[in-house]
Enzyme design. Sequence first.
Site, PDB file in Angstrom:
ATOM      1  CG  ASP A 154      -0.840   5.045   3.554  1.00  0.00           C
ATOM      2  OD1 ASP A 154      -1.159   5.414   2.216  1.00  0.00           O
ATOM      3  OD2 ASP A 154      -1.556   5.273   4.323  1.00  0.00           O
TER       4      ASP A 154
ATOM      5  CG  HIS B 234      -1.842   1.166   1.051  1.00  0.00           C
ATOM      6  ND1 HIS B 234      -3.367   0.792   1.047  1.00  0.00           N
ATOM      7  CD2 HIS B 234      -1.811   2.228   1.270  1.00  0.00           C
ATOM      8  CE1 HIS B 234      -3.879   1.961   1.080  1.00  0.00           C
ATOM      9  NE2 HIS B 234      -2.854   3.177   1.227  1.00  0.00           N
TER      10      HIS B 234
ATOM     11  CD  GLU C 232      -6.837   6.630   5.677  1.00  0.00           C
ATOM     12  OE1 GLU C 232      -6.981   6.505   4.580  1.00  0.00           O
ATOM     13  OE2 GLU C 232      -5.587   7.152   6.083  1.00  0.00           O
TER      14      GLU C 232
ATOM     15  CD  GLN D  45      -6.848  11.218  -2.111  1.00  0.00           C
ATOM     16  OE1 GLN D  45      -5.965  10.863  -2.083  1.00  0.00           O
ATOM     17  NE2 GLN D  45      -7.630  11.030  -0.904  1.00  0.00           N
TER      18      GLN D  45
ATOM     19  CG  HIS E 260      -7.491   4.077   0.668  1.00  0.00           C
ATOM     20  ND1 HIS E 260      -6.988   3.762  -0.572  1.00  0.00           N
ATOM     21  CD2 HIS E 260      -6.450   5.212   1.351  1.00  0.00           C
ATOM     22  CE1 HIS E 260      -5.814   4.318  -0.726  1.00  0.00           C
ATOM     23  NE2 HIS E 260      -5.350   5.107   0.490  1.00  0.00           N
TER      24      HIS E 260
ATOM     25  CG  HIS F 206      -0.977   6.951  -1.759  1.00  0.00           C
ATOM     26  ND1 HIS F 206      -2.258   7.242  -2.085  1.00  0.00           N
ATOM     27  CD2 HIS F 206      -1.303   6.402  -0.375  1.00  0.00           C
ATOM     28  CE1 HIS F 206      -3.086   6.617  -1.578  1.00  0.00           C
ATOM     29  NE2 HIS F 206      -2.682   6.296  -0.279  1.00  0.00           N
TER      30      HIS F 206
ATOM     31  CD1 TRP G 118      -3.536  12.619   3.588  1.00  0.00           C
ATOM     32  CD2 TRP G 118      -2.149  12.522   1.902  1.00  0.00           C
ATOM     33  NE1 TRP G 118      -4.102  12.937   2.679  1.00  0.00           N
ATOM     34  CE2 TRP G 118      -3.192  12.605   1.531  1.00  0.00           C
ATOM     35  CE3 TRP G 118      -1.173  12.255   0.909  1.00  0.00           C
ATOM     36  CZ2 TRP G 118      -3.892  13.086  -0.047  1.00  0.00           C
ATOM     37  CZ3 TRP G 118      -1.520  12.384  -0.152  1.00  0.00           C
ATOM     38  CH2 TRP G 118      -2.724  12.763  -0.694  1.00  0.00           C
TER      39      TRP G 118
HETATM   40 FE   FE2 Z   1      -3.290   5.101   1.279  1.00  0.00          FE
END
Ligand code: FE2
Length: 429
Positions: free
Chosen positions: A309, A57, A213, A152, A210, A59, A315
Amino acid sequence: MFDLIIRHANLPDGRRDIDIAILGQTIAAIAPGITAEARDTIDATGRLVAPPFCDPHFHMDATLSLGLPRMNRSGTLLEGIALWGELRPTLSREALVARALRYIDLAVTQGMGAIRTHVDTSDPRLVTVEAMLEVRDLVRDHLDLQIVAFPQDGYYRAPEGAASLTRALDMGVDIVGGIPHFERTMEEGRASVQALCRIAADRGLPVDMHCDETDDPMSRHVETLAAETIRHGLQGRVAGSHLTSMHSMDNYYVSKLIPLMAEARMNVIPNPLINIMLQGRHDTYPKRRGMTRVRELMAAGLNVSFGHDCVMDPWYSMGSGDMLEVGHMAIHVAQMASLDDKAAIFDALTVNSARTMGLQGYGLHKGAHADLVVLQARDPAEALRLKSVKLHVIRRGRIIAQTAPRIGALLIPGREALIDPATGFAPDY
Ligand code: FE2
């Protein structure tokens, strides 16, 4: 005559003093005391040799963009999404490819053999998708890259969310993604899970969403994802990423949910670094940890693998491309510190994540791809404790990265020594 023999290795399952012989791109033999010669030899005495780390996982389209166009002040998931929305219109294919290649170079030196990246499909230009498809081809000899179409801004919530995701799949993206907890309502979230699972079933693709979350104990999309998996016969091909709401759910409800997930043979992907950073943000004290119920899910027989991630993106300003850092955090957040626990966590970074990703030819057995990592550690527990150096990284029989061991020189008069943190300090256990 073999091409390469790694001699006297410790293996993750506890076997010691094992030789691994490689012919071409394949493991030809694993046994103690192989007498045949090889063109190259690595002495792995007292060192752990493992199959490569796999990150299920990530990005890749956002990585290494920290500070663009500004920093995330609140540090929350929602400000991160807003910040990414500001950055996205300025993205170019060239910049995305360059950042992804830089990250992959870093990850490969940390022993990474495969990455599953979610790629944002919300911008109808789909420059992110074009860039990641290019990267997938460019890195084929170094690492397996899987791509998830990730809406997203929401499959229904974004103006062209559904159409853009379909176009991304038509362009050659491997996996169907989703973000049901970010849709406008619980009902639209459920509808998005249903629609996306139907698309995956029709196209014969895996699903990786996802899912939940959030700290909302009433978020119920994991349940829908499991039910839709069973309805469409997708058992074993669906992953639920994050699942942080399960941390906060009522125990009675979870006692019904986990068997349903097991029936769906759902692959579970917690992301310990990001979960501990982003969840519990609305709490005063006590603050929830927010990571899903790792020990309980493993005990129920679910395949749990951990993702990195984010690395230096809107983030998460931390991260290193080292899956041992992910496992180190998992041990703490899940409070899994026994030897058996650490073995399970190491598996979650290697064999479990390879299973989540459906990798063929992975593992330490005769006939497997010769994809290996030699670590400056004696065993998985020590590798996790020290976040050990990856001394040699081997891909299809070729050494593609090396790092010098971490050795400290102690200069105190009368105590002069070279200190290897991985030997001679821990008692035998
Ligand atoms: Fe993610």
